[in-house]
Write an enzyme that holds these catalytic residues in place. Structure first.
Site, mmCIF file in Angstrom:
data_model
loop_
_atom_site.group_PDB
_atom_site.id
_atom_site.type_symbol
_atom_site.label_atom_id
_atom_site.label_comp_id
_atom_site.label_asym_id
_atom_site.label_seq_id
_atom_site.Cartn_x
_atom_site.Cartn_y
_atom_site.Cartn_z
ATOM 1 N N HIS A 176 -0.153 -1.986 -1.811
ATOM 2 C CA HIS A 176 0.081 -3.038 -0.829
ATOM 3 C C HIS A 176 -1.053 -4.048 -1.008
ATOM 4 O O HIS A 176 -2.182 -3.658 -1.364
ATOM 5 C CB HIS A 176 -0.018 -2.523 0.612
ATOM 6 C CG HIS A 176 0.928 -1.424 0.973
ATOM 7 N ND1 HIS A 176 0.710 -0.118 0.665
ATOM 8 C CD2 HIS A 176 2.094 -1.458 1.660
ATOM 9 C CE1 HIS A 176 1.701 0.619 1.129
ATOM 10 N NE2 HIS A 176 2.562 -0.171 1.736
ATOM 11 N N ASP A 229 -4.249 -2.929 0.528
ATOM 12 C CA ASP A 229 -4.939 -1.760 -0.052
ATOM 13 C C ASP A 229 -6.001 -2.211 -1.041
ATOM 14 O O ASP A 229 -7.057 -1.599 -1.153
ATOM 15 C CB ASP A 229 -3.991 -0.869 -0.858
ATOM 16 C CG ASP A 229 -2.769 -0.421 -0.112
ATOM 17 O OD1 ASP A 229 -2.825 -0.349 1.117
ATOM 18 O OD2 ASP A 229 -1.743 -0.135 -0.779
ATOM 19 N N GLU A 246 13.244 0.213 0.413
ATOM 20 C CA GLU A 246 12.942 1.640 0.569
ATOM 21 C C GLU A 246 13.473 2.089 1.932
ATOM 22 O O GLU A 246 12.874 1.775 2.970
ATOM 23 C CB GLU A 246 11.420 1.839 0.477
ATOM 24 C CG GLU A 246 10.999 3.288 0.585
ATOM 25 C CD GLU A 246 9.491 3.452 0.438
ATOM 26 O OE1 GLU A 246 8.873 2.777 -0.407
ATOM 27 O OE2 GLU A 246 8.934 4.256 1.184
ATOM 28 N N GLU A 279 12.714 7.613 -1.125
ATOM 29 C CA GLU A 279 11.580 8.504 -0.840
ATOM 30 C C GLU A 279 12.111 9.823 -0.290
ATOM 31 O O GLU A 279 12.909 9.843 0.655
ATOM 32 C CB GLU A 279 10.622 7.843 0.153
ATOM 33 C CG GLU A 279 9.461 8.757 0.529
ATOM 34 C CD GLU A 279 8.290 8.032 1.169
ATOM 35 O OE1 GLU A 279 8.023 6.869 0.806
ATOM 36 O OE2 GLU A 279 7.645 8.645 2.028
ATOM 37 N N ASP A 332 9.897 7.292 -4.474
ATOM 38 C CA ASP A 332 8.629 7.674 -3.869
ATOM 39 C C ASP A 332 8.638 9.195 -3.758
ATOM 40 O O ASP A 332 9.386 9.778 -2.948
ATOM 41 C CB ASP A 332 8.430 7.014 -2.497
ATOM 42 C CG ASP A 332 7.678 5.686 -2.631
ATOM 43 O OD1 ASP A 332 7.499 5.202 -3.767
ATOM 44 O OD2 ASP A 332 7.263 5.136 -1.595
ATOM 45 N N ASP A 350 4.486 13.196 4.214
ATOM 46 C CA ASP A 350 4.042 12.678 2.905
ATOM 47 C C ASP A 350 3.261 13.722 2.105
ATOM 48 O O ASP A 350 2.187 13.418 1.560
ATOM 49 C CB ASP A 350 3.161 11.427 3.089
ATOM 50 C CG ASP A 350 3.978 10.171 3.374
ATOM 51 O OD1 ASP A 350 5.206 10.175 3.137
ATOM 52 O OD2 ASP A 350 3.381 9.169 3.822
ATOM 53 N N ASP A 386 3.972 8.770 -3.299
ATOM 54 C CA ASP A 386 3.664 8.292 -1.944
ATOM 55 C C ASP A 386 3.332 9.546 -1.144
ATOM 56 O O ASP A 386 4.100 10.009 -0.296
ATOM 57 C CB ASP A 386 4.860 7.531 -1.364
ATOM 58 C CG ASP A 386 4.473 6.775 -0.100
ATOM 59 O OD1 ASP A 386 3.350 6.981 0.376
ATOM 60 O OD2 ASP A 386 5.301 5.996 0.412
#
Ligand code: XUL
Ligand code: CO
Length: 436
Positions: free
Chosen positions: A100, A103, A231, A267, A295, A308, A338
Protein backbone atom coordinates in the site's frame (compact mmCIF):
# COMPACT_ATOMS: atom_id res chain seq x y z
CA UNK A 1 25.35 -2.25 3.86
CA UNK A 2 23.94 -2.93 7.32
CA UNK A 3 22.55 -6.45 7.81
CA UNK A 4 19.20 -6.40 9.61
CA UNK A 5 18.59 -10.11 10.01
CA UNK A 6 21.90 -11.69 10.94
CA UNK A 7 20.10 -14.70 12.45
CA UNK A 8 18.31 -15.55 9.21
CA UNK A 9 20.46 -17.45 6.72
CA UNK A 10 19.93 -17.61 2.98
CA UNK A 11 17.16 -20.27 2.90
CA UNK A 12 17.80 -23.12 0.49
CA UNK A 13 15.86 -26.17 -0.68
CA UNK A 14 17.01 -29.26 1.22
CA UNK A 15 14.18 -31.69 0.48
CA UNK A 16 11.51 -33.37 2.59
CA UNK A 17 13.97 -35.41 4.64
CA UNK A 18 15.85 -32.40 5.96
CA UNK A 19 15.04 -31.39 9.53
CA UNK A 20 16.66 -27.96 9.16
CA UNK A 21 13.85 -25.48 9.96
CA UNK A 22 15.60 -22.70 8.00
CA UNK A 23 15.35 -24.69 4.75
CA UNK A 24 12.64 -25.37 2.19
CA UNK A 25 11.37 -28.91 2.20
CA UNK A 26 9.08 -28.73 -0.84
CA UNK A 27 9.80 -25.41 -2.55
CA UNK A 28 12.61 -25.93 -5.01
CA UNK A 29 12.41 -22.74 -7.11
CA UNK A 30 14.06 -24.04 -10.28
CA UNK A 31 12.54 -27.54 -10.30
CA UNK A 32 10.18 -28.10 -13.22
CA UNK A 33 6.66 -29.35 -12.40
CA UNK A 34 4.04 -29.70 -15.13
CA UNK A 35 6.14 -27.84 -17.70
CA UNK A 36 7.21 -24.78 -15.67
CA UNK A 37 9.57 -24.06 -12.81
CA UNK A 38 8.04 -23.84 -9.35
CA UNK A 39 9.12 -20.21 -9.24
CA UNK A 40 7.12 -19.49 -12.43
CA UNK A 41 4.06 -21.38 -11.21
CA UNK A 42 3.88 -19.93 -7.73
CA UNK A 43 5.11 -16.33 -8.10
CA UNK A 44 5.39 -15.74 -4.35
CA UNK A 45 5.08 -12.19 -3.05
CA UNK A 46 5.84 -10.60 0.32
CA UNK A 47 3.15 -8.34 1.76
CA UNK A 48 4.94 -5.16 2.83
CA UNK A 49 2.28 -4.26 5.41
CA UNK A 50 2.22 -7.43 7.49
CA UNK A 51 5.89 -8.25 7.11
CA UNK A 52 7.64 -4.89 7.30
CA UNK A 53 5.09 -2.70 9.15
CA UNK A 54 2.69 -4.55 11.47
CA UNK A 55 3.99 -4.94 15.02
CA UNK A 56 1.40 -7.36 16.36
CA UNK A 57 -1.05 -4.98 18.00
CA UNK A 58 -4.64 -6.15 18.36
CA UNK A 59 -7.72 -4.72 20.06
CA UNK A 60 -6.51 -6.04 23.41
CA UNK A 61 -2.90 -4.97 23.34
CA UNK A 62 -0.08 -3.03 21.76
CA UNK A 63 2.54 -4.50 19.46
CA UNK A 64 4.66 -7.45 20.55
CA UNK A 65 7.52 -6.48 18.18
CA UNK A 66 9.01 -3.17 17.11
CA UNK A 67 9.69 -2.50 13.48
CA UNK A 68 11.55 0.80 13.51
CA UNK A 69 14.71 -0.72 12.01
CA UNK A 70 17.01 1.16 14.37
CA UNK A 71 15.69 4.63 13.47
CA UNK A 72 13.31 7.14 15.03
CA UNK A 73 12.55 9.67 12.26
CA UNK A 74 9.60 8.35 10.18
CA UNK A 75 11.39 8.77 6.84
CA UNK A 76 14.57 7.20 8.20
CA UNK A 77 12.43 4.26 9.35
CA UNK A 78 10.90 4.04 5.85
CA UNK A 79 14.33 3.98 4.20
CA UNK A 80 15.70 1.34 6.58
CA UNK A 81 12.51 -0.64 6.16
CA UNK A 82 13.13 -0.76 2.41
CA UNK A 83 16.68 -2.06 2.88
CA UNK A 84 15.41 -4.62 5.40
CA UNK A 85 12.58 -5.70 3.06
CA UNK A 86 14.99 -6.54 0.26
CA UNK A 87 17.37 -8.37 2.58
CA UNK A 88 14.41 -10.45 3.81
CA UNK A 89 13.05 -11.19 0.31
CA UNK A 90 16.51 -12.09 -0.88
CA UNK A 91 17.14 -14.50 2.00
CA UNK A 92 13.76 -16.16 1.50
CA UNK A 93 13.89 -16.32 -2.35
CA UNK A 94 10.68 -14.28 -2.65
CA UNK A 95 10.62 -12.74 -6.13
CA UNK A 96 7.78 -10.20 -5.75
CA UNK A 97 6.27 -7.82 -3.22
CA UNK A 98 2.94 -6.02 -2.77
CA UNK A 99 2.45 -2.70 -1.02
CA UNK A 100 0.00 0.00 0.00
CA UNK A 101 1.24 3.56 -0.53
CA UNK A 102 1.30 4.17 3.24
CA UNK A 103 3.32 0.99 3.93
CA UNK A 104 6.33 2.21 2.00
CA UNK A 105 6.22 5.90 3.03
CA UNK A 106 4.46 7.45 6.04
CA UNK A 107 1.54 9.78 5.39
CA UNK A 108 2.57 13.45 5.66
CA UNK A 109 0.63 16.40 7.01
CA UNK A 110 -0.74 17.18 3.52
CA UNK A 111 -1.38 15.18 0.37
CA UNK A 112 1.49 17.03 -1.32
CA UNK A 113 3.90 16.01 1.46
CA UNK A 114 2.69 12.39 1.33
CA UNK A 115 3.25 12.38 -2.43
CA UNK A 116 6.77 13.81 -2.11
CA UNK A 117 7.59 11.10 0.42
CA UNK A 118 6.32 8.46 -1.99
CA UNK A 119 8.51 9.90 -4.75
CA UNK A 120 11.59 9.64 -2.56
CA UNK A 121 10.99 6.12 -1.24
CA UNK A 122 9.94 4.76 -4.63
CA UNK A 123 13.28 5.95 -6.05
CA UNK A 124 15.00 3.85 -3.39
CA UNK A 125 12.71 0.87 -4.06
CA UNK A 126 13.45 1.08 -7.79
CA UNK A 127 17.19 0.97 -7.04
CA UNK A 128 16.83 -2.00 -4.68
CA UNK A 129 14.55 -3.87 -7.10
CA UNK A 130 17.23 -3.63 -9.73
CA UNK A 131 20.00 -4.67 -7.36
CA UNK A 132 18.14 -7.72 -5.99
CA UNK A 133 16.11 -8.57 -9.12
CA UNK A 134 12.73 -8.25 -7.38
CA UNK A 135 9.40 -7.18 -8.90
CA UNK A 136 6.13 -5.58 -7.82
CA UNK A 137 3.22 -8.03 -8.04
CA UNK A 138 0.78 -5.22 -7.27
CA UNK A 139 0.44 -1.87 -5.61
CA UNK A 140 -2.55 -0.33 -3.91
CA UNK A 141 -3.67 2.72 -1.93
CA UNK A 142 -4.58 2.60 1.74
CA UNK A 143 -7.95 4.39 1.59
CA UNK A 144 -9.21 3.01 4.89
CA UNK A 145 -6.76 3.78 7.72
CA UNK A 146 -7.03 7.56 8.00
CA UNK A 147 -10.16 8.77 9.90
CA UNK A 148 -11.20 10.79 6.83
CA UNK A 149 -12.20 7.40 5.39
CA UNK A 150 -14.33 6.38 8.36
CA UNK A 151 -17.48 6.27 6.19
CA UNK A 152 -15.66 4.88 3.15
CA UNK A 153 -13.57 6.40 0.35
CA UNK A 154 -15.39 6.09 -3.00
CA UNK A 155 -18.56 5.38 -1.03
CA UNK A 156 -18.18 8.23 1.44
CA UNK A 157 -21.23 10.49 1.86
CA UNK A 158 -18.76 13.41 1.64
CA UNK A 159 -17.67 14.48 -1.88
CA UNK A 160 -14.38 15.94 -0.56
CA UNK A 161 -13.44 12.48 0.68
CA UNK A 162 -14.25 11.01 -2.76
CA UNK A 163 -11.92 13.60 -4.33
CA UNK A 164 -9.17 12.86 -1.80
CA UNK A 165 -9.43 9.13 -2.49
CA UNK A 166 -9.28 9.70 -6.25
CA UNK A 167 -6.15 11.84 -5.83
CA UNK A 168 -4.54 9.29 -3.51
CA UNK A 169 -5.26 6.41 -5.90
CA UNK A 170 -3.93 8.48 -8.82
CA UNK A 171 -0.60 8.83 -7.03
CA UNK A 172 -0.53 5.16 -6.01
CA UNK A 173 -1.10 4.25 -9.69
CA UNK A 174 1.81 6.48 -10.70
CA UNK A 175 4.10 4.81 -8.17
CA UNK A 176 2.93 1.35 -9.26
CA UNK A 177 3.65 2.21 -12.91
CA UNK A 178 7.03 3.73 -11.98
CA UNK A 179 7.99 0.45 -10.27
CA UNK A 180 6.76 -1.67 -13.20
CA UNK A 181 3.94 -3.24 -11.15
CA UNK A 182 2.15 -6.20 -12.73
CA UNK A 183 -1.12 -5.33 -11.04
CA UNK A 184 -3.13 -2.82 -9.08
CA UNK A 185 -5.50 -4.01 -6.34
CA UNK A 186 -8.67 -2.38 -5.12
CA UNK A 187 -9.64 -3.94 -1.83
CA UNK A 188 -12.88 -2.45 -0.53
CA UNK A 189 -11.38 -1.02 2.68
CA UNK A 190 -14.36 0.68 4.28
CA UNK A 191 -16.51 0.58 1.13
CA UNK A 192 -19.61 -0.78 2.82
CA UNK A 193 -22.04 0.22 5.51
CA UNK A 194 -23.12 -0.35 9.09
CA UNK A 195 -26.81 0.57 8.80
CA UNK A 196 -29.17 1.44 5.96
CA UNK A 197 -30.75 4.03 8.28
CA UNK A 198 -28.01 6.47 7.21
CA UNK A 199 -26.97 5.01 3.85
CA UNK A 200 -27.93 5.63 0.21
CA UNK A 201 -26.76 2.29 -1.18
CA UNK A 202 -27.48 3.08 -4.83
CA UNK A 203 -25.55 6.36 -4.73
CA UNK A 204 -22.62 4.73 -2.97
CA UNK A 205 -22.37 1.87 -5.46
CA UNK A 206 -22.60 4.26 -8.43
CA UNK A 207 -19.83 6.40 -6.96
CA UNK A 208 -17.64 3.37 -6.32
CA UNK A 209 -18.12 2.27 -9.93
CA UNK A 210 -17.24 5.78 -11.11
CA UNK A 211 -14.09 5.92 -8.95
CA UNK A 212 -12.91 2.65 -10.49
CA UNK A 213 -13.72 3.84 -14.01
CA UNK A 214 -11.86 7.13 -13.51
CA UNK A 215 -8.76 5.75 -11.82
CA UNK A 216 -8.35 2.69 -14.05
CA UNK A 217 -8.69 4.85 -17.19
CA UNK A 218 -6.05 7.18 -15.73
CA UNK A 219 -3.69 4.24 -15.12
CA UNK A 220 -4.05 3.12 -18.74
CA UNK A 221 -3.39 6.70 -19.88
CA UNK A 222 0.00 6.71 -18.11
CA UNK A 223 1.01 3.35 -19.60
CA UNK A 224 -0.13 0.79 -17.02
CA UNK A 225 -0.18 -2.58 -18.81
CA UNK A 226 -0.93 -4.87 -15.87
CA UNK A 227 -4.21 -6.13 -14.43
CA UNK A 228 -6.67 -4.35 -12.18
CA UNK A 229 -8.04 -6.54 -9.44
CA UNK A 230 -10.89 -6.26 -7.01
CA UNK A 231 -10.34 -8.23 -3.82
CA UNK A 232 -13.70 -9.45 -2.48
CA UNK A 233 -14.38 -9.50 1.25
CA UNK A 234 -17.81 -9.86 2.89
CA UNK A 235 -17.30 -7.97 6.16
CA UNK A 236 -14.58 -6.38 8.31
CA UNK A 237 -14.12 -3.53 8.80
CA UNK A 238 -17.74 -2.69 7.89
CA UNK A 239 -20.63 -4.99 8.73
CA UNK A 240 -21.54 -5.32 5.07
CA UNK A 241 -18.79 -4.79 2.49
CA UNK A 242 -20.04 -4.07 -1.04
CA UNK A 243 -17.43 -6.43 -2.58
CA UNK A 244 -18.96 -9.34 -0.65
CA UNK A 245 -17.65 -12.28 -2.69
CA UNK A 246 -16.50 -13.23 -6.19
CA UNK A 247 -20.02 -13.57 -7.59
CA UNK A 248 -21.11 -10.18 -6.18
CA UNK A 249 -18.02 -8.50 -7.60
CA UNK A 250 -18.54 -10.07 -11.06
CA UNK A 251 -22.05 -8.59 -11.09
CA UNK A 252 -20.74 -5.19 -9.98
CA UNK A 253 -18.02 -5.17 -12.67
CA UNK A 254 -20.57 -5.95 -15.39
CA UNK A 255 -22.96 -3.27 -14.20
CA UNK A 256 -20.28 -0.58 -14.35
CA UNK A 257 -18.69 -1.81 -17.60
CA UNK A 258 -15.45 -2.81 -15.88
CA UNK A 259 -15.55 -6.55 -16.52
CA UNK A 260 -13.25 -6.42 -19.58
CA UNK A 261 -10.42 -4.75 -17.69
CA UNK A 262 -10.76 -6.11 -14.15
CA UNK A 263 -10.04 -9.48 -12.59
CA UNK A 264 -10.26 -10.76 -9.04
CA UNK A 265 -7.70 -11.10 -6.30
CA UNK A 266 -9.05 -13.98 -4.23
CA UNK A 267 -8.04 -14.16 -0.57
CA UNK A 268 -8.49 -17.48 1.22
CA UNK A 269 -9.58 -15.99 4.55
CA UNK A 270 -12.05 -13.66 2.83
CA UNK A 271 -13.61 -16.66 1.10
CA UNK A 272 -14.24 -18.45 4.38
CA UNK A 273 -15.57 -15.24 5.97
CA UNK A 274 -18.13 -15.18 3.13
CA UNK A 275 -19.18 -18.75 4.00
CA UNK A 276 -17.42 -20.20 0.95
CA UNK A 277 -14.40 -22.39 0.50
CA UNK A 278 -11.27 -20.84 -0.97
CA UNK A 279 -11.67 -23.20 -3.93
CA UNK A 280 -15.26 -22.07 -4.51
CA UNK A 281 -14.16 -18.46 -4.84
CA UNK A 282 -11.30 -19.39 -7.17
CA UNK A 283 -13.62 -21.50 -9.32
CA UNK A 284 -16.22 -18.71 -9.43
CA UNK A 285 -13.53 -16.31 -10.66
CA UNK A 286 -12.31 -18.85 -13.21
CA UNK A 287 -15.72 -19.67 -14.71
CA UNK A 288 -16.44 -15.94 -15.02
CA UNK A 289 -13.15 -15.37 -16.87
CA UNK A 290 -12.01 -13.21 -13.96
CA UNK A 291 -9.30 -15.28 -12.28
CA UNK A 292 -6.37 -13.00 -11.56
CA UNK A 293 -4.32 -13.22 -8.41
CA UNK A 294 -4.36 -14.69 -4.91
CA UNK A 295 -3.87 -13.42 -1.38
CA UNK A 296 -2.55 -16.55 0.27
CA UNK A 297 -3.44 -17.08 3.91
CA UNK A 298 -5.88 -19.07 6.03
CA UNK A 299 -8.45 -18.30 8.70
CA UNK A 300 -9.46 -20.16 11.82
CA UNK A 301 -12.94 -21.65 11.74
CA UNK A 302 -13.26 -21.36 15.53
CA UNK A 303 -12.38 -17.66 15.60
CA UNK A 304 -14.31 -16.65 12.52
CA UNK A 305 -12.62 -13.35 11.72
CA UNK A 306 -9.90 -12.33 9.30
CA UNK A 307 -6.99 -13.85 11.21
CA UNK A 308 -4.64 -13.72 8.17
CA UNK A 309 -2.66 -16.78 9.25
CA UNK A 310 0.12 -18.19 7.12
CA UNK A 311 -1.34 -21.03 5.04
CA UNK A 312 -0.29 -24.51 6.13
CA UNK A 313 -3.35 -26.58 5.24
CA UNK A 314 -2.21 -28.76 2.35
CA UNK A 315 -5.73 -29.78 1.31
CA UNK A 316 -6.52 -26.10 0.76
CA UNK A 317 -3.29 -25.34 -1.08
CA UNK A 318 -3.80 -28.43 -3.27
CA UNK A 319 -7.38 -27.45 -4.15
CA UNK A 320 -6.11 -23.94 -4.83
CA UNK A 321 -3.33 -25.06 -7.14
CA UNK A 322 -5.75 -27.36 -9.02
CA UNK A 323 -7.77 -24.22 -9.77
CA UNK A 324 -4.67 -22.24 -10.73
CA UNK A 325 -3.50 -24.99 -13.10
CA UNK A 326 -6.98 -25.29 -14.59
CA UNK A 327 -7.10 -21.53 -15.14
CA UNK A 328 -3.90 -21.93 -17.19
CA UNK A 329 -1.65 -20.54 -14.45
CA UNK A 330 -1.05 -16.95 -13.42
CA UNK A 331 -0.57 -14.29 -16.07
CA UNK A 332 0.09 -11.05 -14.20
CA UNK A 333 -0.99 -12.44 -10.84
CA UNK A 334 0.73 -14.54 -8.22
CA UNK A 335 0.57 -15.71 -4.61
CA UNK A 336 0.85 -12.80 -2.20
CA UNK A 337 1.19 -13.82 1.44
CA UNK A 338 -1.38 -11.48 2.95
CA UNK A 339 -0.50 -13.21 6.19
CA UNK A 340 1.09 -12.46 9.52
CA UNK A 341 2.83 -14.49 12.19
CA UNK A 342 0.72 -14.84 15.35
CA UNK A 343 1.16 -12.07 17.93
CA UNK A 344 2.97 -14.52 20.17
CA UNK A 345 5.40 -15.44 17.37
CA UNK A 346 7.23 -12.18 17.79
CA UNK A 347 10.72 -12.59 16.35
CA UNK A 348 12.08 -12.24 12.83
CA UNK A 349 12.95 -15.93 12.90
CA UNK A 350 9.22 -16.57 13.41
CA UNK A 351 8.45 -14.47 10.36
CA UNK A 352 11.01 -16.40 8.34
CA UNK A 353 9.55 -19.71 9.58
CA UNK A 354 6.10 -18.44 8.64
CA UNK A 355 7.12 -17.72 5.05
CA UNK A 356 8.95 -21.05 4.81
CA UNK A 357 5.79 -22.81 6.07
CA UNK A 358 3.54 -20.94 3.63
CA UNK A 359 5.83 -21.38 0.64
CA UNK A 360 6.34 -25.07 1.41
CA UNK A 361 2.57 -25.58 1.82
CA UNK A 362 1.94 -24.08 -1.63
CA UNK A 363 4.89 -25.95 -3.17
CA UNK A 364 3.44 -29.17 -1.79
CA UNK A 365 0.00 -28.12 -3.02
CA UNK A 366 1.44 -27.55 -6.51
CA UNK A 367 3.18 -30.94 -6.50
CA UNK A 368 -0.02 -32.69 -5.36
CA UNK A 369 -2.29 -30.74 -7.74
CA UNK A 370 -0.04 -31.70 -10.67
CA UNK A 371 -0.08 -35.33 -9.48
CA UNK A 372 -3.89 -35.36 -9.21
CA UNK A 373 -4.25 -33.95 -12.73
CA UNK A 374 -1.60 -36.36 -14.06
CA UNK A 375 -3.30 -39.31 -12.33
CA UNK A 376 -6.50 -38.35 -14.15
CA UNK A 377 -8.92 -40.46 -12.05
CA UNK A 378 -10.84 -37.46 -10.74
CA UNK A 379 -10.99 -35.58 -14.05
CA UNK A 380 -12.12 -38.75 -15.83
CA UNK A 381 -14.83 -39.26 -13.21
CA UNK A 382 -16.10 -35.72 -13.75
CA UNK A 383 -16.02 -36.07 -17.56
CA UNK A 384 -17.94 -39.37 -17.36
CA UNK A 385 -20.46 -37.82 -14.96
CA UNK A 386 -21.52 -35.40 -17.68
CA UNK A 387 -21.26 -37.88 -20.57
CA UNK A 388 -25.01 -37.66 -21.28
CA UNK A 389 -24.30 -34.23 -22.79
CA UNK A 390 -21.94 -35.69 -25.40
CA UNK A 391 -24.63 -36.81 -27.87
CA UNK A 392 -28.35 -36.98 -28.51
CA UNK A 393 -30.56 -34.58 -26.58
CA UNK A 394 -27.65 -33.72 -24.26
CA UNK A 395 -25.56 -32.48 -27.18
CA UNK A 396 -28.46 -30.30 -28.31
CA UNK A 397 -28.68 -28.83 -24.81
CA UNK A 398 -24.93 -28.14 -24.84
CA UNK A 399 -25.25 -26.49 -28.26
CA UNK A 400 -28.22 -24.47 -26.95
CA UNK A 401 -30.33 -25.57 -29.88
CA UNK A 402 -32.89 -27.83 -28.17
CA UNK A 403 -36.50 -26.69 -28.46
CA UNK A 404 -38.82 -26.90 -25.49
CA UNK A 405 -41.12 -29.20 -27.53
CA UNK A 406 -38.21 -31.55 -28.27
CA UNK A 407 -37.29 -31.69 -24.60
CA UNK A 408 -40.92 -32.44 -23.74
CA UNK A 409 -41.14 -35.21 -26.34
CA UNK A 410 -37.90 -36.68 -24.97
CA UNK A 411 -39.22 -36.59 -21.41
CA UNK A 412 -42.58 -38.09 -22.36
CA UNK A 413 -40.87 -40.97 -24.17
CA UNK A 414 -38.32 -41.93 -21.52
CA UNK A 415 -40.38 -43.19 -18.58
CA UNK A 416 -38.45 -42.60 -15.33
CA UNK A 417 -34.83 -41.37 -15.16
CA UNK A 418 -32.04 -43.28 -13.49
CA UNK A 419 -29.34 -41.02 -12.02
CA UNK A 420 -25.86 -42.24 -11.02
CA UNK A 421 -24.10 -41.85 -7.68
CA UNK A 422 -21.87 -38.79 -7.16
CA UNK A 423 -19.32 -41.01 -5.35
CA UNK A 424 -18.02 -38.20 -3.13
CA UNK A 425 -16.36 -40.45 -0.53
CA UNK A 426 -14.67 -42.55 -3.20
CA UNK A 427 -13.25 -39.36 -4.75
CA UNK A 428 -12.10 -38.02 -1.38
CA UNK A 429 -10.18 -41.26 -0.90
CA UNK A 430 -8.66 -40.99 -4.38
CA UNK A 431 -7.38 -37.60 -3.32
CA UNK A 432 -5.91 -39.02 -0.11
CA UNK A 433 -4.25 -41.84 -2.05
CA UNK A 434 -2.45 -39.24 -4.16
CA UNK A 435 -1.72 -36.89 -1.27
CA UNK A 436 -0.17 -39.43 1.07
C1 XUL B 1 -7.63 -6.72 4.13
C2 XUL B 1 -6.79 -7.12 3.00
C3 XUL B 1 -5.90 -6.06 2.42
C4 XUL B 1 -5.78 -6.11 0.94
C5 XUL B 1 -5.01 -4.96 0.35
O1 XUL B 1 -8.40 -7.75 4.63
O2 XUL B 1 -6.79 -8.25 2.59
O3 XUL B 1 -4.66 -6.17 3.02
O4 XUL B 1 -5.18 -7.28 0.53
O5 XUL B 1 -5.52 -3.72 0.70
CO1 CO C 1 -5.76 -9.22 1.08
Amino acid sequence: MKEFFADIPYVKYEGAKSTNPMAFHYYNPDEVIAGKTMREHLKFAMSYWHTMCAEGSDMFGVGSMTKNYGASDPMEIARNKAYAAFEFMNKLSIDYFCFHDRDIAPEGSSLAESNARLDEISDLLAELMKKYDKKVLWGTANCFGNPRYMHGAGTSPNADVFAFAAAQIKKAMEITVKLGGNGYVYWGGREGYETLLNTDMGLELDNLGYLLQLTSAYARSIGFKGDFYIEPKPKEPTKHQYDFDAATVCGFLRKYGLDKDFRLNIEANHATLAGHTFQHELATARVNGAFGSIDANQGDMLLGWDTDQFPTNVYDTTFCMIEVLKAGGFTNGGLNFDAKARRGSNTWEDIAYSYIAGMDAFALGLRKAAAIIEDGTIDKFVADRYASYNDGIGKKIMDKCATIEELEAHALAMGDVSVSSGRQEYLENVMNRILF
